[in-house]
Design an enzyme around this catalytic site. Structure first.
Site, PDB file in Angstrom:
ATOM      1  N   ILE A  71     -51.632 -19.015  25.079  1.00  0.00           N
ATOM      2  CA  ILE A  71     -52.055 -17.524  25.966  1.00  0.00           C
ATOM      3  C   ILE A  71     -53.561 -17.274  25.620  1.00  0.00           C
ATOM      4  O   ILE A  71     -54.049 -17.736  24.623  1.00  0.00           O
ATOM      5  CB  ILE A  71     -51.071 -16.457  25.727  1.00  0.00           C
ATOM      6  N   TYR A  74     -58.624 -16.972  20.530  1.00  0.00           N
ATOM      7  CA  TYR A  74     -58.095 -18.181  21.000  1.00  0.00           C
ATOM      8  C   TYR A  74     -58.733 -19.424  20.569  1.00  0.00           C
ATOM      9  O   TYR A  74     -58.220 -20.375  20.035  1.00  0.00           O
ATOM     10  CB  TYR A  74     -58.552 -18.191  22.633  1.00  0.00           C
ATOM     11  N   LYS A  91     -57.035 -22.481  18.404  1.00  0.00           N
ATOM     12  CA  LYS A  91     -57.284 -24.048  18.903  1.00  0.00           C
ATOM     13  C   LYS A  91     -58.001 -24.934  17.827  1.00  0.00           C
ATOM     14  O   LYS A  91     -57.748 -26.027  17.428  1.00  0.00           O
ATOM     15  CB  LYS A  91     -58.039 -24.007  20.113  1.00  0.00           C
TER      16      LYS A  91
END
Length: 239
Positions: free
Chosen positions: A84, A146, A150
């Site tokens: 998400i 985010y 990652k």
């Protein structure tokens, strides 16, 4: 026939990956967490069974993996695609936005791998692919949460690769660039124009192009490819 489980597997890159694995001869299960009607439509169109649970929930992941294995057989291939975004500049980012992204993108990967790795070790075979991002490599303004998840997946995956190698279990990352999905489609046109200007290929990736990298990494014949990050980004970021 090997069994593959794809999280977030009913839309976007996940759906393309599930369909590509099915075409390559795998028995595939696709996980979803919301939009049950869309998941049902995906299952009806493809014949790929879908299973609903939240990857951020440790116990739900264990139960979900058990259910998939009861219905389809032991999981040989795990693709951690669910993720998400909750974008905001850091000085405006709430603690809820930070935690939610970490719990799904990074915590969800841990939860799923923890649920599946024991069986893979017992059977001495496994293929794990974790879905990274070009922004986890290059960084991106407004995506500190985010990008952190990652980037974190890369270290997690390298560690898992070291732990699993002696049991014929590989763990690798696919790091897509900007891809033609609903998530990217929500970007404002003027922002998209700036993004496209940074991509030497001059276009977005198709989900199928990302899926092709996953199919390569999970193949039985790819057992000596371990701990890598495979960028598929049209030349946007070259490490």
């Amino acid at each position: 026939m090997r069994v593959a489980l794809v999280t977030g597997g009913t839309c976007g890159i996940g759906a393309a990956t599930a369909e590509a694995l099915q075409a390559a001869g795998y028995r595939v299960a696709a996980n979803f967490v919301s939009h049950a009607e869309a998941a049902q439509a995906f299952a009806a169109r493809t014949g790929i069974p879908t299973f609903g649970w939240n990857v951020a929930d440790f116990d739900a992941c264990r139960a979900g993996v058990a259910r998939v294995e009861a219905e389809l057989g032991p999981i040989d291939v795990l693709v951690n695609n669910a993720g998400i975004t909750r974008d905001a500049m850091l000085h405006k980012m709430s603690i809820a936005q930070w935690r939610e992204v970490l719990e799904v993108n990074l915590g969800g990967c841990f939860n799923m791998c923890h649920a599946a790795i024991g069986g893979m070790r017992e059977r001495r075979f496994g293929r794990i692919v974790n879905m990274g991002s070009v922004n986890g490599q290059s960084g991106q303004a407004g995506q500190a949460n985010y990008a952190a998840t990652k980037a974190g997946l890369v270290g997690f995956t390298k560690s898992l690769a070291l732990e699993g190698a002696s049991h014929n279990i590989t763990a690798n990352v696919v790091a897509p660039g900007y891809t033609d999905t609903a998530m990217v489609g929500a970007v404002a046109p003027e922002v998209m124009a700036r993004i496209l200007a940074t991509i030497p290929a001059g276009r977005l990736a198709t989900p199928a192009e990302i899926a092709r990298g996953v199919v390569f990494l999970v193949a039985d014949e790819s057992g000596f490819v371990n701990g890598i990050t495979l960028p598929i980004n049209g030349g946007k970021y070259m490490a």
